[in-house]
Design an enzyme around this catalytic site. Sequence first.
Site, PDB file in Angstrom:
ATOM      1  N   PHE A 116       2.444  10.687   6.088  1.00  0.00           N
ATOM      2  CA  PHE A 116       1.252  10.317   6.844  1.00  0.00           C
ATOM      3  C   PHE A 116       0.723   9.008   6.298  1.00  0.00           C
ATOM      4  O   PHE A 116       0.410   8.901   5.117  1.00  0.00           O
ATOM      5  CB  PHE A 116       0.169  11.399   6.751  1.00  0.00           C
ATOM      6  N   LYS A 161      -9.406   5.501   0.138  1.00  0.00           N
ATOM      7  CA  LYS A 161     -10.099   6.734  -0.255  1.00  0.00           C
ATOM      8  C   LYS A 161     -10.932   6.565  -1.535  1.00  0.00           C
ATOM      9  O   LYS A 161     -12.012   6.017  -1.484  1.00  0.00           O
ATOM     10  CB  LYS A 161      -9.087   7.869  -0.369  1.00  0.00           C
ATOM     11  N   ASP A 164       2.500   4.161  -0.673  1.00  0.00           N
ATOM     12  CA  ASP A 164       1.227   4.523  -0.064  1.00  0.00           C
ATOM     13  C   ASP A 164       0.528   5.468  -1.038  1.00  0.00           C
ATOM     14  O   ASP A 164       0.868   6.647  -1.122  1.00  0.00           O
ATOM     15  CB  ASP A 164       1.467   5.196   1.297  1.00  0.00           C
TER      16      ASP A 164
HETATM   17  C1  LIG Z   1      -1.316   8.799   2.353  1.00  0.00           C
HETATM   18  C2  LIG Z   1      -2.287   8.280   3.379  1.00  0.00           C
HETATM   19  N1  LIG Z   1      -2.086   7.066   3.916  1.00  0.00           N
HETATM   20  C3  LIG Z   1      -2.934   6.550   4.820  1.00  0.00           C
HETATM   21  C4  LIG Z   1      -4.035   7.257   5.262  1.00  0.00           C
HETATM   22  C5  LIG Z   1      -4.941   6.658   6.285  1.00  0.00           C
HETATM   23  O1  LIG Z   1      -6.176   6.353   5.738  1.00  0.00           O
HETATM   24  P1  LIG Z   1      -7.446   6.111   6.695  1.00  0.00           P
HETATM   25  O2  LIG Z   1      -7.740   7.409   7.351  1.00  0.00           O
HETATM   26  O3  LIG Z   1      -8.532   5.656   5.754  1.00  0.00           O
HETATM   27  O4  LIG Z   1      -7.066   5.053   7.669  1.00  0.00           O
HETATM   28  C6  LIG Z   1      -4.275   8.525   4.735  1.00  0.00           C
HETATM   29  C7  LIG Z   1      -5.438   9.315   5.203  1.00  0.00           C
HETATM   30  O5  LIG Z   1      -5.535  10.491   5.012  1.00  0.00           O
HETATM   31  C8  LIG Z   1      -3.378   9.060   3.771  1.00  0.00           C
HETATM   32  O6  LIG Z   1      -3.570  10.272   3.248  1.00  0.00           O
END
Ligand SMILES: Cc1ncc(COP(=O)(O)O)c(C=O)c1O
Length: 396
Positions: free
Chosen positions: A130, A244, A215
């Site tokens: 994700f 986050k 990520d």
């Molecule tokens: C691993 C990861 N990457 C990217 C995102 C996307 O972040 P955002 O919701 O702040 O765009 C998330 C959100 O949960 C995530 O857990």
Amino acid sequence: MTITPLMPVYPRCGVRPVRGEGAYLFGEDGQQYLDFASGIAVNALGHAHPHLTKAIAEQAATLMHVSNLYGSPQGEHLAQRLVDNTFADTVFFTNSGAEAVECAIKTARRYHFANGNPQRHTLITFDTAFHGRTLGAISATNQAKMRDGFEPLLPGFAYAKFNDLEGALALIDDNTAGFLVEPIQGEGGIRQASHEFLTGLRKACDEHGLLLVLDEVQCGYGRTGKFFAHELYGITPDIMAVAKGIGGGFPLGACLATEEAAKGMVAGTHGSTYGGNPLAMAAGEAILDVMLEDGFLENVTAMGDRLRQGLEQMIPNHDHLFDSVRGTGLMLGLKLKSDSRAFVAFARDNHNLLLVSAGENVVRILPPLVIDESHIAECIDKLSTAARVYVPAADD
Ligand SMILES: Cc1ncc(COP(=O)(O)O)c(C=O)c1O
């Protein structure tokens, strides 16, 4: 008209928080909840942390926003602190995780473009990944539930099985730019990359001139007891998306890169109106002040060990429901033998305990990083009380 004023893209539950304090949330109706979800790994310092709220209030009263057309003493200072404490040489600030991932993807493509290899545009990504909800980020996962109805998606992604090094290496061809991977998949179910897998991807990048793009939006920023999760593996990425915890609740993200990997990101190639504005930088500075204090990360590790121990001790008493514990530090997952969403709802509605469901019927346990043993004891007590009375639905 039946559509709600808030676009109905979330199946929102009945909890309606209006105030937070430390590890607790308070609902509109006065109910108090133990918040072991932390806005999905966002509220690293819990709610209303005095150092963070003071920094934001003072900066808001001083200078909230100016364009990135001007010099940024605030951005330079926070970027320097990140450079000093990580593998990175340079930082681009964003407002969210998805934007940090977008910047990471663009940086990887531009690197090969700058090297005269524009055909090397494909990032190999992994199943149940994700990376966010932008078109680029949903193109980077093969999860149908996020992609359906949004085609045509962005080309330039290939999908391998998570933790299958051979499978990932087999996808490398003349178009490969690198790998985009979460060291610990959050949404996918607290699935942790094996040591062999992540170090193998790093090695392949070095051998083939590819980029390792991590990520760490969810697993970074202290969550595992290290500042970043890749430190657990003794490797560094070339590019990394962060968000986050970096703002502790203030919308902030960042794309970090080495000088070499960022060689294509010259003036005019990328931008953001709000990214890195003085207010966001004040939040980011305040988080770092606390997180880099002696003992902070050690306490995350210690509390993570205690929480894991408590969860593991509880499992045999409820082995009709609980299967096993996964994860590291305060990024833990409790794998259930039935539907995790239903149990999360039960614990929330009947025991005022906030958790988050994830893939593979895993309950994510993501408390603020500032919890102490009393919060852990309260969580275990609520979980075991809930487990004692919970009856999974027949079709779970
Ligand atoms: C691993 C990861 N990457 C990217 C995102 C996307 O972040 P955002 O919701 O702040 O765009 C998330 C959100 O949960 C995530 O857990």
